[in-house]
Design an enzyme around this catalytic site. Structure first.
Site, short mmCIF file in Angstrom:
data_model
loop_
_atom_site.label_atom_id
_atom_site.label_comp_id
_atom_site.label_asym_id
_atom_site.label_seq_id
_atom_site.Cartn_x
_atom_site.Cartn_y
_atom_site.Cartn_z
N ASP A 83 -2.38 -3.26 6.61
CA ASP A 83 -1.24 -2.54 6.52
C ASP A 83 -1.15 -1.19 7.31
O ASP A 83 -2.89 -1.06 6.85
CB ASP A 83 -1.10 -2.78 4.24
CG ASP A 83 0.12 -1.71 4.51
OD1 ASP A 83 1.42 -1.49 4.84
OD2 ASP A 83 0.47 -1.22 4.13
N HIS A 84 -0.77 -1.31 8.49
CA HIS A 84 -0.62 -0.09 9.19
C HIS A 84 -1.47 0.45 9.94
O HIS A 84 -2.47 1.10 9.89
CB HIS A 84 0.29 1.30 8.29
CG HIS A 84 1.87 0.82 7.55
ND1 HIS A 84 2.63 1.24 8.22
CD2 HIS A 84 1.33 0.18 6.55
CE1 HIS A 84 3.38 1.16 7.58
NE2 HIS A 84 3.25 0.67 6.38
N GLU A 142 6.07 -3.39 14.44
CA GLU A 142 7.23 -2.47 13.81
C GLU A 142 7.91 -1.62 14.97
O GLU A 142 7.63 -0.79 15.63
CB GLU A 142 6.46 -0.94 12.88
CG GLU A 142 7.39 -0.75 11.76
CD GLU A 142 7.32 0.34 10.67
OE1 GLU A 142 6.37 -0.32 10.77
OE2 GLU A 142 7.05 1.50 10.70
N HIS A 226 9.25 -2.83 5.13
CA HIS A 226 8.07 -1.82 4.11
C HIS A 226 9.25 -1.04 3.42
O HIS A 226 10.29 -0.94 3.02
CB HIS A 226 7.87 -0.90 5.06
CG HIS A 226 7.03 -1.95 6.74
ND1 HIS A 226 5.44 -1.39 5.85
CD2 HIS A 226 6.48 -2.76 6.87
CE1 HIS A 226 4.16 -2.16 6.21
NE2 HIS A 226 5.05 -3.11 7.37
N SER A 228 9.47 -1.01 -0.38
CA SER A 228 10.27 -1.62 -1.13
C SER A 228 9.85 -1.65 -2.49
O SER A 228 10.56 -2.94 -2.89
CB SER A 228 10.25 -2.93 -0.60
OG SER A 228 11.35 -3.39 1.24
N THR A 272 3.94 1.17 -4.84
CA THR A 272 4.18 2.23 -5.42
C THR A 272 4.95 1.38 -6.66
O THR A 272 4.03 2.20 -7.39
CB THR A 272 5.27 3.23 -4.50
OG1 THR A 272 4.87 3.93 -3.61
CG2 THR A 272 5.52 3.73 -5.56
P1 13P Z 1 6.23 1.20 -1.32
O1 13P Z 1 5.26 2.42 -1.18
O2 13P Z 1 7.94 1.57 -1.56
O3 13P Z 1 5.42 0.18 -1.67
O4 13P Z 1 6.42 0.54 0.25
C1 13P Z 1 4.35 -0.36 -0.03
C2 13P Z 1 4.51 -0.67 1.35
O5 13P Z 1 5.80 0.03 3.06
C3 13P Z 1 3.20 -0.07 1.66
O6 13P Z 1 3.10 -0.87 3.47
O1 G3H Z 2 1.94 2.39 3.68
C1 G3H Z 2 1.24 2.63 2.62
C2 G3H Z 2 0.81 1.75 1.49
O2 G3H Z 2 1.41 2.43 -0.01
C3 G3H Z 2 -0.31 2.16 1.30
O3 G3H Z 2 -0.87 3.23 1.09
O4 G3H Z 2 -2.05 4.50 2.91
O5 G3H Z 2 -2.14 5.55 0.57
O6 G3H Z 2 -3.33 3.19 1.02
P1 G3H Z 2 -2.71 3.93 1.02
ZN ZN Z 3 4.35 0.31 5.30
#
Ligand code: 13P
Ligand code: G3H
Ligand code: ZN
Length: 339
Positions: A83-84, A142, A226, A228, A272
């Site tokens: 992720d990211h 993205e 994202h 969401s 979240t």
């Molecule tokens: P939330 O913070 O809304 O759960 O989003 C998570 C997210 O986009 C992780 O990449």
């Molecule tokens: O994109 C954000 C995700 O909720 C992951 O969060 O970077 O705190 O692990 P984090």
């Molecule tokens: Zn995200």
């Protein structure tokens, strides 16, 4: 069952009109919660780890925990997704660590703080696509940038700034043509964390019509939402009832996500809501049983609370019942697909 690339799962989701929750993990209990929910709903899953999660848990633990999940749940297709990712190096290190899918988030600079240029985003994403597709790994890019207020102290863009960096549909089209990404994250007014909207969102801040326009221009690209989490009132209330101090906030309604799924959204990122569920359950035990000190006393209810959130999303997004229908292909088997 082997871990499968994201592309295989999202192609199946598109052919069968469903969306898949992409659930963040940092530890064993979260992975277990996802797998329990997947078993109970017969769902394929996307388990994702951020850079922060990789640092917190260490790649070796993550890899072995997810391989354990696959070994113990042979009927559940699992995607292991970064992720990211903030740079080509981060994505390449994830590929070396068994991730079957990576996100190259070139919408922000490498520090993840400021929106980058379109040219930088195309360049870095194209580099990652080249390296990943050569070994059959999927890539999410993205375009447009999300907000990221975690706890009121601010990280990334504010809600207002995020509204200025919504995805431009024409740019999205160009980005996909120039990079060859498998999936595209779009910015439609959501932000990361609990504090997304100050009131129940309407179309002026949560721009679902933008999704429709992007999908019209890119009908064959898997869209990703994202930020969401729905930030359910009852989860906020449990935290506050047991000593927490969350300010009233609103997330993305599940019905809005379902509308997105009807318009090409295939991957829905949720972190979240699970964090809230876990924290509420732990606060409750701490408050009601101050004498307790065995971690299992609070980790078991925490895990169960996360199972409930995951099951609800799996059912709402339509991935429930699909585990046995997803074609199983390894990354190796996907190499030819990209040539
Ligand atoms: P939330 O913070 O809304 O759960 O989003 C998570 C997210 O986009 C992780 O990449
Ligand atoms: O994109 C954000 C995700 O909720 C992951 O969060 O970077 O705190 O692990 P984090
Ligand atoms: Zn995200």
């Amino acid at each position: 069952m082997p871990l499968i690339p994201l592309r295989v799962l999202l192609d199946h989701a598109a052919e069968n009109d469903y969306g898949v929750a992409a659930l963040n993990v940092n530890n064993m209990e979260q992975i277990q919660a996802i797998m329990i929910a997947a078993q109970e709903t017969d769902s394929p899953v996307i388990i994702q780890a951020s850079r922060g999660a990789r640092k917190y848990s260490n790649d070796a633990y993550l890899r072995h925990l997810i391989l354990a999940a696959a070994e113990l749940n042979p009927s559940i297709p699992i995607v292991m997704h970064l992720d990211h990712g903030n740079s080509a190096e981060t994505c390449k290190s994830a590929i070396e660590q068994n991730f079957t899918s990576v996100m190259m988030d070139g919408s922000l600079d490498a520090e993840g703080k400021e929106p980058s240029t379109f040219e930088y985003n195309v360049e870095v994403t194209r580099t990652v696509v080249g390296a990943a597709h050569a070994v059959g790994v999927s890539v999410e890019g993205e375009i447009g940038a999300l907000g990221g207020i975690e706890d009121g102290h601010g990280a990334g863009l504010s809600e207002e700034e995020a509204q200025e960096h919504l995805t431009d549909p024409a740019q999205a089209e160009e980005f996909v043509a120039q990079t060859g990404v498998d999936a595209l994250a779009v910015a439609i007014g959501t932000s990361h964390g609990a504090y997304k909207f100050k009131k129940k969102p309407t179309g002026d801040v949560l721009k679902m019509d933008l999704i429709e326009e992007i999908h019209r221009r890119l009908p064959n690209t898997h869209l990703v939402m994202h930020g969401s989490s729905s930030v359910p009132q009852e989860l906020q209330d449990i935290i506050n009832q047991y000593g927490g101090a969350l300010k009233q906030t609103y997330g993305v309604p599940v019905e809005a996500i379902q509308k997105g799924i009807a318009n090409g959204v295939r991957k829905v990122n949720v972190d979240t809501d699970n964090r809230l569920a876990i924290t509420g359950a732990i606060r409750k035990v701490f408050s009601e049983s101050p004498e307790a000190f065995d971690p299992r006393k609070y980790l078991v209810p925490a895990r169960l609370a996360m199972v409930e959130v995951c099951k609800a999303r799996m059912i709402a997004f339509g991935q429930a019942g699909q585990a046995g229908n997803v074609p199983i292909k390894t990354c190796k088997e996907m190499v030819d697909f990209y040539i």
